[in-house]
Design an enzyme around this catalytic site. Structure first.
Site, PDB file in Angstrom:
ATOM      1  N   HIS A 123       0.849  -1.185   0.000  1.00  0.00           N
ATOM      2  CA  HIS A 123       0.000   0.000   0.000  1.00  0.00           C
ATOM      3  C   HIS A 123       0.894   1.248   0.000  1.00  0.00           C
ATOM      4  O   HIS A 123       1.761   1.400   0.858  1.00  0.00           O
ATOM      5  CB  HIS A 123      -0.946   0.011   1.206  1.00  0.00           C
ATOM      6  CG  HIS A 123      -1.986   1.082   1.065  1.00  0.00           C
ATOM      7  ND1 HIS A 123      -3.179   0.879   0.406  1.00  0.00           N
ATOM      8  CD2 HIS A 123      -1.977   2.378   1.424  1.00  0.00           C
ATOM      9  CE1 HIS A 123      -3.868   2.006   0.389  1.00  0.00           C
ATOM     10  NE2 HIS A 123      -3.157   2.936   0.997  1.00  0.00           N
ATOM     11  N   ALA A 124       0.672   2.133  -0.968  1.00  0.00           N
ATOM     12  CA  ALA A 124       1.590   3.266  -1.175  1.00  0.00           C
ATOM     13  C   ALA A 124       1.689   4.163   0.057  1.00  0.00           C
ATOM     14  O   ALA A 124       0.689   4.420   0.730  1.00  0.00           O
ATOM     15  CB  ALA A 124       1.116   4.079  -2.373  1.00  0.00           C
ATOM     16  N   HIS A 166       0.215  11.942  -5.623  1.00  0.00           N
ATOM     17  CA  HIS A 166      -0.354  11.940  -4.263  1.00  0.00           C
ATOM     18  C   HIS A 166       0.765  11.749  -3.235  1.00  0.00           C
ATOM     19  O   HIS A 166       0.877  12.498  -2.259  1.00  0.00           O
ATOM     20  CB  HIS A 166      -1.395  10.819  -4.150  1.00  0.00           C
ATOM     21  CG  HIS A 166      -1.964  10.637  -2.780  1.00  0.00           C
ATOM     22  ND1 HIS A 166      -3.177  11.182  -2.399  1.00  0.00           N
ATOM     23  CD2 HIS A 166      -1.493   9.999  -1.685  1.00  0.00           C
ATOM     24  CE1 HIS A 166      -3.410  10.879  -1.131  1.00  0.00           C
ATOM     25  NE2 HIS A 166      -2.405  10.150  -0.667  1.00  0.00           N
ATOM     26  N   GLU A 167       1.597  10.749  -3.458  1.00  0.00           N
ATOM     27  CA  GLU A 167       2.664  10.449  -2.488  1.00  0.00           C
ATOM     28  C   GLU A 167       3.692  11.569  -2.433  1.00  0.00           C
ATOM     29  O   GLU A 167       4.141  11.960  -1.349  1.00  0.00           O
ATOM     30  CB  GLU A 167       3.339   9.115  -2.841  1.00  0.00           C
ATOM     31  CG  GLU A 167       2.417   7.903  -2.747  1.00  0.00           C
ATOM     32  CD  GLU A 167       1.693   7.804  -1.410  1.00  0.00           C
ATOM     33  OE1 GLU A 167       2.239   8.244  -0.389  1.00  0.00           O
ATOM     34  OE2 GLU A 167       0.556   7.304  -1.387  1.00  0.00           O
ATOM     35  N   HIS A 176       2.790  14.337  -0.214  1.00  0.00           N
ATOM     36  CA  HIS A 176       3.130  14.102   1.197  1.00  0.00           C
ATOM     37  C   HIS A 176       4.582  14.505   1.473  1.00  0.00           C
ATOM     38  O   HIS A 176       4.883  15.201   2.437  1.00  0.00           O
ATOM     39  CB  HIS A 176       2.961  12.620   1.551  1.00  0.00           C
ATOM     40  CG  HIS A 176       1.544  12.150   1.670  1.00  0.00           C
ATOM     41  ND1 HIS A 176       0.604  12.814   2.418  1.00  0.00           N
ATOM     42  CD2 HIS A 176       0.911  11.055   1.160  1.00  0.00           C
ATOM     43  CE1 HIS A 176      -0.556  12.138   2.358  1.00  0.00           C
ATOM     44  NE2 HIS A 176      -0.384  11.087   1.598  1.00  0.00           N
ATOM     45  N   GLU A 194      -3.542  14.723   2.691  1.00  0.00           N
ATOM     46  CA  GLU A 194      -4.013  13.857   1.613  1.00  0.00           C
ATOM     47  C   GLU A 194      -4.404  14.635   0.357  1.00  0.00           C
ATOM     48  O   GLU A 194      -4.562  14.046  -0.708  1.00  0.00           O
ATOM     49  CB  GLU A 194      -5.204  13.018   2.093  1.00  0.00           C
ATOM     50  CG  GLU A 194      -4.911  12.121   3.291  1.00  0.00           C
ATOM     51  CD  GLU A 194      -3.747  11.161   3.069  1.00  0.00           C
ATOM     52  OE1 GLU A 194      -3.464  10.838   1.901  1.00  0.00           O
ATOM     53  OE2 GLU A 194      -3.110  10.770   4.071  1.00  0.00           O
ATOM     54  N   HIS A 235      -6.713   0.321   5.411  1.00  0.00           N
ATOM     55  CA  HIS A 235      -6.690   1.266   6.526  1.00  0.00           C
ATOM     56  C   HIS A 235      -7.333   0.726   7.795  1.00  0.00           C
ATOM     57  O   HIS A 235      -7.141   1.288   8.865  1.00  0.00           O
ATOM     58  CB  HIS A 235      -7.367   2.577   6.105  1.00  0.00           C
ATOM     59  CG  HIS A 235      -6.715   3.191   4.890  1.00  0.00           C
ATOM     60  ND1 HIS A 235      -6.807   2.621   3.639  1.00  0.00           N
ATOM     61  CD2 HIS A 235      -5.940   4.278   4.748  1.00  0.00           C
ATOM     62  CE1 HIS A 235      -6.125   3.352   2.771  1.00  0.00           C
ATOM     63  NE2 HIS A 235      -5.588   4.354   3.411  1.00  0.00           N
ATOM     64  N   TYR A 242      -9.487  11.297   3.889  1.00  0.00           N
ATOM     65  CA  TYR A 242      -9.624  11.202   2.427  1.00  0.00           C
ATOM     66  C   TYR A 242     -10.926  11.846   1.959  1.00  0.00           C
ATOM     67  O   TYR A 242     -10.999  12.379   0.861  1.00  0.00           O
ATOM     68  CB  TYR A 242      -9.545   9.748   1.963  1.00  0.00           C
ATOM     69  CG  TYR A 242      -8.265   9.072   2.393  1.00  0.00           C
ATOM     70  CD1 TYR A 242      -7.043   9.417   1.814  1.00  0.00           C
ATOM     71  CD2 TYR A 242      -8.259   8.105   3.398  1.00  0.00           C
ATOM     72  CE1 TYR A 242      -5.861   8.808   2.214  1.00  0.00           C
ATOM     73  CE2 TYR A 242      -7.085   7.487   3.799  1.00  0.00           C
ATOM     74  CZ  TYR A 242      -5.890   7.839   3.206  1.00  0.00           C
ATOM     75  OH  TYR A 242      -4.728   7.236   3.617  1.00  0.00           O
TER      76      TYR A 242
HETATM   77  O1  X8Z Z   1      -4.308   5.277   1.039  1.00  0.00           O
HETATM   78  C1  X8Z Z   1      -4.266   6.116   0.155  1.00  0.00           C
HETATM   79  C2  X8Z Z   1      -2.913   6.614  -0.344  1.00  0.00           C
HETATM   80  C3  X8Z Z   1      -1.889   6.638   0.722  1.00  0.00           C
HETATM   81  S1  X8Z Z   1      -2.189   7.809   1.958  1.00  0.00           S
HETATM   82  C4  X8Z Z   1      -2.424   5.727  -1.459  1.00  0.00           C
HETATM   83  N1  X8Z Z   1      -5.411   6.552  -0.425  1.00  0.00           N
HETATM   84  C5  X8Z Z   1      -6.722   6.062  -0.017  1.00  0.00           C
HETATM   85  C6  X8Z Z   1      -6.927   4.612  -0.395  1.00  0.00           C
HETATM   86  O2  X8Z Z   1      -6.124   4.068  -1.165  1.00  0.00           O
HETATM   87  O3  X8Z Z   1      -7.901   4.015   0.059  1.00  0.00           O
HETATM   88  C7  X8Z Z   1      -5.509   7.569  -1.471  1.00  0.00           C
HETATM   89  C8  X8Z Z   1      -6.959   7.662  -1.804  1.00  0.00           C
HETATM   90  C9  X8Z Z   1      -7.714   6.948  -0.722  1.00  0.00           C
HETATM   91 ZN    ZN Z   2      -1.913   9.715   1.272  1.00  0.00          ZN
END
Ligand code: X8Z
Ligand code: ZN
Length: 616
Positions: free
Chosen positions: A352-353, A381-382, A385, A410, A510, A520
């Site tokens: 997960h990024a 997105h990254e 950060h 975010e 998450h 988000y």
């Molecule tokens: O988790 C993330 C990023 C890292 S903070 C890749 N996002 C959420 C997800 O993947 O569920 C970005 C959009 C929503």
């Molecule tokens: Zn993020």
């Protein structure tokens, strides 16, 4: 640790590693705190805060390095190291929070008061002072995270999320998609017991700190009373809901045409495996099924990246160039040598990024990049950060080294990525020709499938957790509660019968990763507020979706100024300096998509929109 852009929250969770000496020192500090006089003075409060910042800074780097190694090399041993580290860090975080309470009610200067409040609410999962419970919490959180990263069932059947996600996004066979959907959800049932225990312990910890439960703690971090915050989320959702409902209605009708009444009904929720994404959280991958008929095809960025033979590193370089064009300094050499861009074949990593700041000069991302448009956006997105982290790290004292609120963190990279349109792609030589206005609707549809479809998902993940933490969703209804929210907010349903032997929330990173999710939702609203403002500064006069702020130093200056503020002021003030308004406001996202809404309403004439929600 897996969400290191949150580190500034996590520092409070993980402030101490480094063995006995550091632990010992912390014990001493804890007892100093306990020895404070009954009526502490303002001077003592200032000294307390200063001392806390030194304590938290001391092990920041080694904690980051430990977490980095674990996330890049998930094994029994690295999990144990991280568990030990978070145990110690939570202990320190709790001690600092408890100590900070002793200055409640004392009249103090702005910064001392603000920093004390941050110390009190900075933890994500506080443990009780009981050492055994703290150790158990640390063990559970590290196991949950590792279970997700490894993707194996209790019977040791393993799945690769990247491969299953490819099936969800690329396959045209609903049966295969269903199988991928189901397989990924075989990994999470084993999390359920631990999750329940974790909720119990963290709630006890939150209560010891004076919060009703852990959800109340999470909602208390927004410079306004906790209840007001959830009211704000609901208010903004009501603004976006009509647009979402129109989109859901159109998508459902198109999927009904494609799959027939037996699979997709004309009036109920959409089965979750048909939306091109493992969690049905963004729907851009089914664009071809729902696209407006147009003489102008929308730019296929995935195809352009392939045609130009972009490597993973080149994708990241291109994103960095965007930030540089706004006036940001280049990323350090160590970013390029220490980041992870490609999924290794020989070991388990947390794919997960995420973006990391190991210290003031060491920034990295960790991502299993796929060479497609979706990941090109995620790279922005990254990097958002990383650039945010560096901006505040260089300007702010430790307790302000975080974003204005977590939604801001975010939103930054996403704001930049809103400029990835034909105008920008032409400018950097990715395409030869910008489409005329006939290309607007296709482009807006593609964007809406990602951005508008996400909004209710962004809202419901924490509605579920808030309910779990406050007991409204009891442990024997975890899965039921999850699907009720999915149906209610998204109009999406489970494609298969589910029961309480499933634990579908655990299949979303998450949840086992314990990363709050409201951020988000906020980010999806804020990024359009930022984009609208930065476009105005850039002198953009056309529609918002055609605006690119690439190369605009004035816009960059405004953005950088906000990032440098860190969390030193309430987020409402940061928002006001940037946009002139101190309120979360969906009018920007609605402006952006206004032409699409008009089109959707026409298309939906004669269709029955909305869906019935099964009553509890
Ligand atoms: O988790 C993330 C990023 C890292 S903070 C890749 N996002 C959420 C997800 O993947 O569920 C970005 C959009 C929503
Ligand atoms: Zn993020």
């Amino acid at each position: 640790m897996h969400k290191p852009e949150l580190f500034k929250k996590l520092i409070l969770v993980m402030c101490v590693t480094g063995g006995l000496t550091a632990c010992q020192q912390n014990k001493d500090e804890t007892s100093d705190v306990a020895a404070l006089p009954q009526q502490p003075t303002a001077e003592e409060a200032r000294a307390y805060v200063k001392n806390a910042e030194v304590t938290l800074a001391r092990d920041y780097e080694i904690q980051g390095q430990t977490a980095w190694v674990q996330a890049n090399f998930v094994t029994h041993d690295t999990n144990a190291l991280v568990a030990k580290m978070s145990e110690e860090a939570t202990k320190t975080g709790v001690a600092l929070a408890m100590g900070a309470k002793k200055f409640n009610g004392l009249k103090l200067d702005y910064d001392t008061r603000r920093k004390l409040e941050k110390l009190k609410s900075g933890l994500t999962l506080p443990a009780p002072e009981d050492e055994q419970l703290n150790a158990e919490l640390a063990r559970i959180t590290s196991n949950l995270d590792a279970t997700y990263a490894k993707g194996c069932t209790e019977n040791k059947e393993c799945y690769n999320l990247g491969q299953l996600s490819d099936v969800m996004s690329e396959s045209d066979d609903p049966q295969k998609q269903l199988e991928a959907w189901q397989n990924w959800r075989k990994v999470s049932p084993q999390m359920r017991k631990d999750y329940q225990k974790m909720v119990e312990i963290a709630n006890k910890g939150s209560q010891e700190l004076g919060f009703k439960d852990t959800g109340a703690l999470w909602r208390s971090k927004y410079d306004m009373p906790a209840d007001e915050f959830s009211g704000e989320m609901d208010r903004v959702w009501e603004q976006v809901k009509p647009l979402y409902t129109s989109l859901q209605c159109h998508v459902r009708a198109k999927l009904n045409e494609k799959y027939g009444d037996d699979i997709v009904s004309k009036s109920g929720p959409i089965p979750a495996h048909l939306l091109g994404n493992m969690w049905a959280q963004s729907w851009g991958n089914i664009y071809d099924d729902v696209a407006p008929k147009s003489t102008v095809p929308t730019t296929d960025l995935t195809a352009r990246l392939k045609a130009k033979q972009f490597s993973e590193v080149e994708m990241v370089r291109t994103a960095e160039n965007f930030f540089k064009s706004l006036g940001f300094e280049p990323l350090p050499d160590t970013f390029w040598s220490r980041s992870l861009f490609v999924e290794p074949r020989d070991r388990a990593v947390q794919c997960h990024a995420s973006a990391w700041d190991i210290n003031e000069t060491d920034y990295r991302i960790k991502m299993c990049i796929k060479k497609n448009a979706e990941d090109f956006v995620t790279i922005h997105h990254e990097l958002g950060h990383n650039f945010y982290q560096r901006a505040y790290n260089l300007k702010q004292p430790l307790l302000y080294r975080e974003s204005a609120n977590d939604g801001f963190h975010e939103a930054i990279g996403d704001t930049i990525a809103l400029s990835i349109n034909d105008n920008y792609l032409k400018e950097i030589g990715m395409i030869d020709k910008v489409s005329d206005s006939a290309g607007d609707l296709p482009y807006l549809m593609k964007m809406a499938l990602d951005k508008i479809a996400f909004v209710p998902f962004g809202l419901l993940v924490d509605k579920w957790r808030w309910g779990v933490f406050n007991g409204e969703i009891s442990a024997d209804e975890y899965n039921k509660g999850w699907w009720e929210l999915r149906e209610k907010y998204q109009g999406v349903k489970s494609p298969l019968m589910r029961s309480e032997s499933d634990f579908d929330p655990g299949a979303k990173y998450h949840v086992p990763g314990n990363t709050p999710y409201s951020r988000y939702f906020l980010a999806h609203i804020l990024q359009f507020q930022f984009h609208r403002e930065l476009c105005k500064i850039s002198g953009n006069e056309g529609p918002l979706h055609r605006c690119s702020i690439y190369g605009n130093k004035e816009a960059g200056k405004k953005l950088i100024a906000m990032l440098e503020m860190g969390s030193s002021r309430p987020w409402q003030e940061a928002l006001k300096t940037m946009t002139g308004s101190d309120k979360l406001d969906a009018s920007a996202i609605l402006d952006y998509f206004a032409p699409l809404k008009t089109w959707l309403d026409k298309e939906n004439k004669g269709r029955e929109c909305g869906w019935e929600v099964a009553s509890k």
